[in-house]
Write an enzyme that holds these catalytic residues in place. Structure first.
Site, PDB file in Angstrom:
ATOM      1  N   GLY A  11      -4.671 -43.088  42.341  1.00 18.28           N
ATOM      2  CA  GLY A  11      -3.604 -42.182  41.919  1.00 18.28           C
ATOM      3  C   GLY A  11      -4.017 -41.387  40.695  1.00 18.28           C
ATOM      4  O   GLY A  11      -4.646 -41.922  39.791  1.00 18.28           O
ATOM      5  N   ARG A  72      -8.026 -41.423  48.249  1.00 18.37           N
ATOM      6  CA  ARG A  72      -8.196 -42.819  48.672  1.00 18.37           C
ATOM      7  C   ARG A  72      -9.289 -42.773  49.741  1.00 18.37           C
ATOM      8  O   ARG A  72      -9.370 -41.818  50.515  1.00 18.37           O
ATOM      9  CB  ARG A  72      -6.903 -43.373  49.269  1.00 18.37           C
ATOM     10  CG  ARG A  72      -5.668 -42.971  48.460  1.00 18.37           C
ATOM     11  CD  ARG A  72      -5.080 -44.087  47.637  1.00 18.37           C
ATOM     12  NE  ARG A  72      -3.894 -43.589  46.936  1.00 18.37           N
ATOM     13  CZ  ARG A  72      -3.453 -44.073  45.781  1.00 18.37           C
ATOM     14  NH1 ARG A  72      -4.073 -45.063  45.181  1.00 18.37           N
ATOM     15  NH2 ARG A  72      -2.368 -43.588  45.208  1.00 18.37           N
ATOM     16  N   ASP A 103      -6.605 -50.192  39.428  1.00 18.81           N
ATOM     17  CA  ASP A 103      -7.244 -51.477  39.753  1.00 18.81           C
ATOM     18  C   ASP A 103      -8.005 -51.436  41.077  1.00 18.81           C
ATOM     19  O   ASP A 103      -9.077 -52.035  41.199  1.00 18.81           O
ATOM     20  CB  ASP A 103      -6.234 -52.623  39.684  1.00 18.81           C
ATOM     21  CG  ASP A 103      -5.364 -52.703  40.907  1.00 18.81           C
ATOM     22  OD1 ASP A 103      -5.422 -53.722  41.589  1.00 18.81           O
ATOM     23  OD2 ASP A 103      -4.638 -51.740  41.180  1.00 18.81           O
ATOM     24  N   THR A 126      -4.421 -44.894  35.008  1.00 23.59           N
ATOM     25  CA  THR A 126      -3.266 -45.116  35.889  1.00 23.59           C
ATOM     26  C   THR A 126      -1.986 -45.071  35.062  1.00 23.59           C
ATOM     27  O   THR A 126      -1.960 -45.574  33.938  1.00 23.59           O
ATOM     28  CB  THR A 126      -3.362 -46.464  36.639  1.00 23.59           C
ATOM     29  OG1 THR A 126      -2.092 -46.744  37.242  1.00 23.59           O
ATOM     30  CG2 THR A 126      -3.696 -47.620  35.722  1.00 23.59           C
ATOM     31  N   ASP A 128       0.543 -46.733  35.697  1.00 21.74           N
ATOM     32  CA  ASP A 128       1.244 -48.012  35.847  1.00 21.74           C
ATOM     33  C   ASP A 128       1.025 -49.004  34.697  1.00 21.74           C
ATOM     34  O   ASP A 128       1.779 -49.957  34.558  1.00 21.74           O
ATOM     35  CB  ASP A 128       0.822 -48.698  37.153  1.00 21.74           C
ATOM     36  CG  ASP A 128       1.085 -47.823  38.370  1.00 21.74           C
ATOM     37  OD1 ASP A 128       1.953 -46.940  38.276  1.00 21.74           O
ATOM     38  OD2 ASP A 128       0.414 -48.019  39.401  1.00 21.74           O
ATOM     39  N   ASP A 130      -1.086 -51.317  34.528  1.00 21.62           N
ATOM     40  CA  ASP A 130      -1.171 -52.665  35.090  1.00 21.62           C
ATOM     41  C   ASP A 130      -2.574 -53.259  35.089  1.00 21.62           C
ATOM     42  O   ASP A 130      -2.857 -54.173  35.865  1.00 21.62           O
ATOM     43  CB  ASP A 130      -0.605 -52.664  36.528  1.00 21.62           C
ATOM     44  CG  ASP A 130      -1.361 -51.707  37.445  1.00 21.62           C
ATOM     45  OD1 ASP A 130      -2.175 -50.909  36.950  1.00 21.62           O
ATOM     46  OD2 ASP A 130      -1.123 -51.753  38.663  1.00 21.62           O
ATOM     47  N   ARG A 172       4.059 -49.457  40.876  1.00 19.46           N
ATOM     48  CA  ARG A 172       3.529 -50.371  41.902  1.00 19.46           C
ATOM     49  C   ARG A 172       4.214 -51.717  41.742  1.00 19.46           C
ATOM     50  O   ARG A 172       5.415 -51.780  41.770  1.00 19.46           O
ATOM     51  CB  ARG A 172       2.005 -50.529  41.744  1.00 19.46           C
ATOM     52  CG  ARG A 172       1.255 -49.333  42.215  1.00 19.46           C
ATOM     53  CD  ARG A 172       0.687 -49.580  43.620  1.00 19.46           C
ATOM     54  NE  ARG A 172      -0.225 -48.532  43.974  1.00 19.46           N
ATOM     55  CZ  ARG A 172      -1.508 -48.722  44.262  1.00 19.46           C
ATOM     56  NH1 ARG A 172      -2.011 -49.937  44.241  1.00 19.46           N
ATOM     57  NH2 ARG A 172      -2.260 -47.706  44.560  1.00 19.46           N
TER      58      ARG A 172
HETATM   59  P1  ATP Z   1      -3.408 -46.438  41.175  1.00 17.29           P
HETATM   60  O1  ATP Z   1      -3.175 -47.796  40.581  1.00 17.29           O
HETATM   61  O2  ATP Z   1      -3.087 -45.343  40.230  1.00 17.29           O
HETATM   62  O3  ATP Z   1      -2.807 -46.229  42.531  1.00 17.29           O
HETATM   63  P2  ATP Z   1      -5.967 -47.299  42.219  1.00 17.29           P
HETATM   64  O4  ATP Z   1      -7.326 -47.064  41.709  1.00 17.29           O
HETATM   65  O5  ATP Z   1      -5.461 -48.693  42.169  1.00 17.29           O
HETATM   66  O6  ATP Z   1      -5.011 -46.308  41.433  1.00 17.29           O
HETATM   67  P3  ATP Z   1      -6.265 -47.456  45.097  1.00 17.29           P
HETATM   68  O7  ATP Z   1      -5.824 -46.525  46.159  1.00 17.29           O
HETATM   69  O8  ATP Z   1      -5.809 -48.849  45.153  1.00 17.29           O
HETATM   70  O9  ATP Z   1      -5.853 -46.755  43.719  1.00 17.29           O
HETATM   71  O10 ATP Z   1      -7.861 -47.474  45.085  1.00 17.29           O
HETATM   72  C1  ATP Z   1      -8.619 -46.273  45.084  1.00 17.29           C
HETATM   73  C2  ATP Z   1      -9.832 -46.419  45.962  1.00 17.29           C
HETATM   74  O11 ATP Z   1     -10.665 -47.490  45.490  1.00 17.29           O
HETATM   75  C3  ATP Z   1      -9.540 -46.789  47.409  1.00 17.29           C
HETATM   76  O12 ATP Z   1      -9.208 -45.662  48.195  1.00 17.29           O
HETATM   77  C4  ATP Z   1     -10.848 -47.407  47.865  1.00 17.29           C
HETATM   78  O13 ATP Z   1     -11.815 -46.407  48.155  1.00 17.29           O
HETATM   79  C5  ATP Z   1     -11.300 -48.143  46.602  1.00 17.29           C
HETATM   80  N1  ATP Z   1     -10.880 -49.552  46.676  1.00 17.29           N
HETATM   81  C6  ATP Z   1      -9.642 -50.047  46.466  1.00 17.29           C
HETATM   82  N2  ATP Z   1      -9.599 -51.379  46.630  1.00 17.29           N
HETATM   83  C7  ATP Z   1     -10.849 -51.754  46.965  1.00 17.29           C
HETATM   84  C8  ATP Z   1     -11.466 -53.010  47.268  1.00 17.29           C
HETATM   85  N3  ATP Z   1     -10.767 -54.152  47.268  1.00 17.29           N
HETATM   86  N4  ATP Z   1     -12.789 -52.998  47.556  1.00 17.29           N
HETATM   87  C9  ATP Z   1     -13.482 -51.859  47.554  1.00 17.29           C
HETATM   88  N5  ATP Z   1     -12.965 -50.642  47.298  1.00 17.29           N
HETATM   89  C10 ATP Z   1     -11.674 -50.576  46.994  1.00 17.29           C
END
Ligand code: ATP
Length: 323
Positions: A11, A72, A103, A126, A128, A130, A172
Site C-alpha cells: 500500500g 502487489r 509487513d 505504511t 497502519d 503495524d 488492517r
Molecule cells: P501495507 O501494509 O501498506 O498494505 P504491505 O507491504 O504489507 O503494505 P502486501 O500487499 O502485504 O503490502 O505486500 C506487498 C508485496 O510483498 C506483495 O504483493 C508480495 O509481492 C510481497 N509479499 C507479501 N507477503 C509475502 C510473503 N509472505 N512472501 C513473499 N513475498 C511477499
C-alpha cells in the site's frame, strides 16, 4: 557497493517520496549509482527499471503517493518468481536493495535476501503503523491527521442532527489509527481488533452508559474482520437500540493520500539517509526503525512479527476524557 536499487511496495503511504529522495541523494553523495524499480516487486520481474539522478527526485518531498508506483505481486511470493527477480537484478548490476513498504513487503524482502544471499535494507512505509521495532512508520502521522480533519467535519453534522456515527478507519488488523484518531478527535470510543478479540467492546460500551449524557456520539472502528467494521457494528446497534439515529461513514482511500506531514517528511528523510549509511557499514536484512527518537536497525524477522503492542492505557484515557 557501487549500485543500489530502490522500490516502494504494498500500500502507498505519504512520505514514500521523501524516502526515495533521501535514499537517492545520500547514495549519490557516496558515489553510488541508484536505479529506481517501478511497481514494487513486479517491476523487478518485468524489468521496469530506470536510473535515478539527483534531479529525478526534485520537487517530490511534498507529494503523496510514490513516484515509483507500487503494486502487489503474487509471483514474488514464489521462489521461482524471486529467482526471476534476481536474474533481472544481476543484469542491472544492482548490488543491494532498499525496500520501502509494509509487513508483506518486508516478508518478501526477507525471503529474497535469504534465498539469494542479497543485502536489503527495509524502510517501514505504511499508514497502519503495524511494524514491530519502530515507534512510527512513514505515512502514519499524515493518515492520522487526515482522519482528524475528516472526523472534525463529521462531528459538525453529528451534533447538529444528534446522531450516533460509526466512522471506519484503515489499519488492517491494527488499531493504532482508530485509537489515536479517537483521542485526537475527542471521539467517544474506539473499537479495535486487539481488544475485539478478547471481549465485546460494543456491549461493554453500552453497558457503561454509552450516550446517556450526550446527544451525539462518534465511535471510530478499525477496519477488520474481528471488529466487523463500521457497518457490522452499526447493524448490531440498529437492531438492539432502534431509538438511536445511527449513521456510518467509511473514510476509505482518502486516508492514504495527501501531502505528507512535517513529521512524516522528516522521518522518511532520516530513515532514507540511515538506510544508505547502514549499507555502507555492511548491514543487511534489517529494517530502519525509530525507538525513543533514535534510529535503530531491526532484523526483518522481528519487524514482521505482528506483535506490536498497542498502549491499552490509552483506552482508559479515552473513556475518562470522553465522558
Ligand atoms: P501495507 O501494509 O501498506 O498494505 P504491505 O507491504 O504489507 O503494505 P502486501 O500487499 O502485504 O503490502 O505486500 C506487498 C508485496 O510483498 C506483495 O504483493 C508480495 O509481492 C510481497 N509479499 C507479501 N507477503 C509475502 C510473503 N509472505 N512472501 C513473499 N513475498 C511477499
Amino acid at each position: 557497493i557501487q549500485c543500489i536499487g530502490v522500490l516502494t511496495s504494498g500500500g502507498d503511504a505519504p512520505g514514500m517520496n521523501a524516502a526515495i529522495r533521501a535514499v537517492t541523494r545520500t547514495a549519490i553523495a557516496n558515489g553510488i549509482i541508484v536505479k529506481g524499480i517501478y511497481r514494487g516487486y513486479r517491476g523487478l520481474i518485468t524489468n521496469e527499471i530506470t536510473s535515478l539522478e539527483t534531479q529525478s527526485v526534485s520537487n517530490i518531498i511534498q507529494r503523496g503517493g510514490t513516484i515509483l508506483k507500487t503494486a502487489r505481486c503474487d509471483e514474488f511470493r514464489t521462489p521461482e518468481g524471486r529467482r526471476q527477480a534476481h536474474d533481472v537484478i544481476v543484469e542491472h548490476g544492482i548490488e543491494a536493495l532498499v525496500v520501502i513498504g509494509g509487513d508483506g513487503s518486508l516478508h518478501g524482502a526477507r525471503d529474497f535476501a535469504q534465498e539469494h544471499n542479497f543485502p536489503i535494507i527495509g524502510l517501514p512505509g505504511t499508514i497502519d503503523n503495524d511494524l514491530s521495532g519502530t515507534d512510527l512508520t512513514i505515512g502514519y502521522d499524515t493518515a492520522l491527521n487526515t482522519i482528524m480533519e475528516c472526523v472534525d467535519k463529521i462531528r459538525d453534522t453529528a451534533s447538529s442532527h444528534e446522531r450516533l456515527f460509526f466512522v471506519e478507519v484503515m489499519g488492517r488488523d491494527a488499531g493504532f489509527l482508530a485509537l489515536n484518531g479517537a483521542l485526537a478527535t475527542g471521539s467517544e470510543a474506539a473499537i479495535i481488533p486487539e481488544i475485539s478479540l478478547e471481549k465485546d467492546q460494543l456491549a461493554e460500551m453500552i453497558e457503561q452508559g454509552f450516550r446517556k449524557s450526550k446527544n451525539s456520539s462518534i465511535v471510530l472502528v478499525a477496519e477488520s474482520e474481528v471488529t466487523g467494521g463500521a457497518m457490522g457494528v452499526a447493524e448490531r446497534v440498529k437492531k438492539e437500540y432502534p431509538q438511536f439515529d445511527v449513521r456510518v461513514s467509511i473514510l476509505g482511500h482518502l486516508q492514504r493520500g495527501g501531502s505528507p506531514s512535517a513529521q512524516d517528511r522528516i522521518l522518511a528523510t532520516r530513515m532514507g539517509e540511515a538506510a544508505i549509511e547502514a549499507l555502507l557499514e555492511g548491514q543487511r536484512n534489517v529494517m530502519v526503525g525509530l525507538q525513543n527518537d533514535e534510529l535503530v536497525l531491526v532484523p526483518f524477522a522481528k519487524a514482521i512479527k505482528k506483535d506490536k503492542p498497542i498502549d491499552r492505557h490509552l483506552l482508559d484515557v479515552l473513556r475518562i476524557v470522553s465522558r
